[in-house]
Each structure stands twice: as structure tokens, then as C-alpha cells.
Design a protein around this motif. Sequence first.
Motif, mmCIF file in Angstrom:
data_model
loop_
_atom_site.group_PDB
_atom_site.id
_atom_site.type_symbol
_atom_site.label_atom_id
_atom_site.label_comp_id
_atom_site.label_asym_id
_atom_site.label_seq_id
_atom_site.Cartn_x
_atom_site.Cartn_y
_atom_site.Cartn_z
ATOM 1 N N PHE A 287 0.833 -1.206 0.000
ATOM 2 C CA PHE A 287 0.000 0.000 0.000
ATOM 3 C C PHE A 287 0.871 1.261 0.000
ATOM 4 C CE2 PHE A 287 -3.553 -2.518 2.224
ATOM 5 C CZ PHE A 287 -4.176 -2.766 1.007
ATOM 6 N N ALA A 288 1.918 1.261 0.822
ATOM 7 C CA ALA A 288 2.803 2.424 0.889
ATOM 8 C C ALA A 288 3.511 2.644 -0.450
ATOM 9 C CB ALA A 288 3.830 2.239 2.006
ATOM 10 N N ILE B 110 -3.983 3.808 -6.482
ATOM 11 C CA ILE B 110 -4.363 3.852 -5.070
ATOM 12 C C ILE B 110 -5.694 3.134 -4.839
ATOM 13 C CG2 ILE B 110 -5.660 6.027 -5.060
ATOM 14 C CD1 ILE B 110 -3.072 4.883 -2.442
ATOM 15 N N PHE C 159 2.341 1.871 -3.517
ATOM 16 C CA PHE C 159 1.396 2.468 -4.460
ATOM 17 C C PHE C 159 1.044 3.905 -4.062
ATOM 18 C CE2 PHE C 159 0.440 -1.968 -5.747
ATOM 19 C CZ PHE C 159 0.583 -1.807 -7.126
ATOM 20 N N ALA C 160 1.031 4.199 -2.757
ATOM 21 C CA ALA C 160 0.747 5.562 -2.317
ATOM 22 C C ALA C 160 1.833 6.525 -2.802
ATOM 23 C CB ALA C 160 0.641 5.612 -0.797
ATOM 24 N N CYS C 161 3.092 6.086 -2.767
ATOM 25 C CA CYS C 161 4.188 6.926 -3.281
ATOM 26 C C CYS C 161 3.984 7.225 -4.760
ATOM 27 C CB CYS C 161 5.527 6.227 -3.063
ATOM 28 S SG CYS C 161 6.089 6.172 -1.352
ATOM 29 N N LEU D 15 -6.556 -0.883 -2.665
ATOM 30 C CA LEU D 15 -7.572 -0.827 -1.609
ATOM 31 C C LEU D 15 -8.749 -1.736 -1.938
ATOM 32 C CD1 LEU D 15 -7.568 3.011 -0.855
ATOM 33 C CD2 LEU D 15 -6.677 1.173 0.615
ATOM 34 N N PHE E 16 1.181 7.135 -6.405
ATOM 35 C CA PHE E 16 -0.010 7.981 -6.522
ATOM 36 C C PHE E 16 0.370 9.457 -6.395
ATOM 37 C CE2 PHE E 16 -3.192 10.321 -3.963
ATOM 38 C CZ PHE E 16 -4.236 10.360 -4.875
ATOM 39 N N VAL E 17 1.194 9.778 -5.403
ATOM 40 C CA VAL E 17 1.623 11.163 -5.197
ATOM 41 C C VAL E 17 2.479 11.636 -6.366
ATOM 42 C CG1 VAL E 17 2.967 12.700 -3.714
ATOM 43 C CG2 VAL E 17 1.490 10.962 -2.692
#
Length: 238
Positions: free
Chosen positions: A136-137, A178, A139-141, A182, A143-144
Amino acid sequence: MAKRQPATPPDPKAIDWRRKDAYRKDFARHANLAFLIKSFGIGVIALAVPIVLPLVGGYSGHYSISYFYHVPETRDLFVGLLWALGLFLVLFQGLSRAENLLLTLAGVLLICVAMVPTGIAQCTDTAFDWHEGFAFAFFACLFVVALGFSKRRLTYILWPPLRARFARAYTFAGVLMIALPLAAWGIAQWQGPDCGHAVYWTEGAAILAFAFYWFVKTIEYKRLLGLSLKVIWRRLVG
């Protein structure tokens, strides 16, 4: 009669500065090509992950991408592909310090995904494990990076319709990167022990969104650097 002095041998470390501009242009061209090929290569490796793993390890009974770590035929392949992507992200130079830091962090997190496997039991109702947390972390990077940093360069594209298409593509890729992880977690929690391949395909779609992002980035870089497909192809095939 004066004795003639022997000619001084050339310094082996010296550079012919009369040709320095040509050297610099040639080096810059090859550096730009290497940058472009690295971006394209990240997309190709990511594209291979959800395709190659079931081809080698089998599809039936394997309900997530992460489970292929526990399949003897694909464990090394799974770890190797994720390590390759992680190292590429660490070595890839973002166009700002913050973007570069996020890409490096994403690469480290992806290596952690490879080295901290998910549990061997599929379709459990565990709400969290470190493997999922690292994923998750990661993909979050991205995403940003996709929504925050990639669009900043689009001001260099003067034609508004093309600039808008790139912006939509980055938004599309970022939102999927993101939303789909999820969704995969939600499907696993909802279906529990009765899960099927829905989690696998949702995770696979997230990885394909990641690959799509890098292909879009490659096309954007190609336009910004003014490189033709013929030049890139000649460089690839030598």
C-alpha cells in the motif's frame, strides 16, 4: 648547433577540448536515450509480472499475485521481478529532489514487499500484515508522484489538447494505483475464505496501471527530448 629536444608525449588523461562541444552533445544524446529506455524498461517489467507468474506457476488455485512467492516454480521469479523494479526505481532520477525521494522510497518499499512475504494461507480475514502495508505504501508513493509531480512538467507541452491528454492519463494511472490495491484488500476482507481470482485480477490491474504510468511517462519524455522512435529502436537493437 642546438640539440633538438624530443617531442613531449601526449598526456593520456588529456581531452581534446577542440571537440568538447561534440563530445558533450553525443554524451547528452546517449544519456537521454538511457533515461528513456530505463523508463520504458520499468513499464515492461511491471507488465510482465501478472502475465509471466501464472504462465510459469499455474493459474488454478492461486488467488493473489503475492501468493506466487509460495509457489516453488515462481518464488525466485517473483522476488527477482520485484527486486528489478525496486532497484530501477531507486536508480531512476526524478526531476526534483522530492520526486526523486518518493521514487527511491517506492523502490525500497517494493523490495520490502519481495522480502516480507504474505502468509501461506490464502483468503484469510487478517485485516493487516506487513507485506500488505509495504505494498500500500509503495502504491501511495506512486499515486503522489503521478498526480503531484508528473503534471508539473506538462507546462512545457505547448499544445493544450496534448497537454490535457497527458494530464488525464496521469490522473487515471494515479487514481487506479491507489484505488485498486484498496479494492483488492476490500475484496479479500469481504469474501474471506470463499475468495477466488478476484483479488488476483484486482492486484494485477493495479500493477498494469503502474506499467501504464511508466509508458505514458516514456512517451512524454520522448516528446520533451525530441527523440524519434527510429533513434530509440536503433539504440535498443544496437
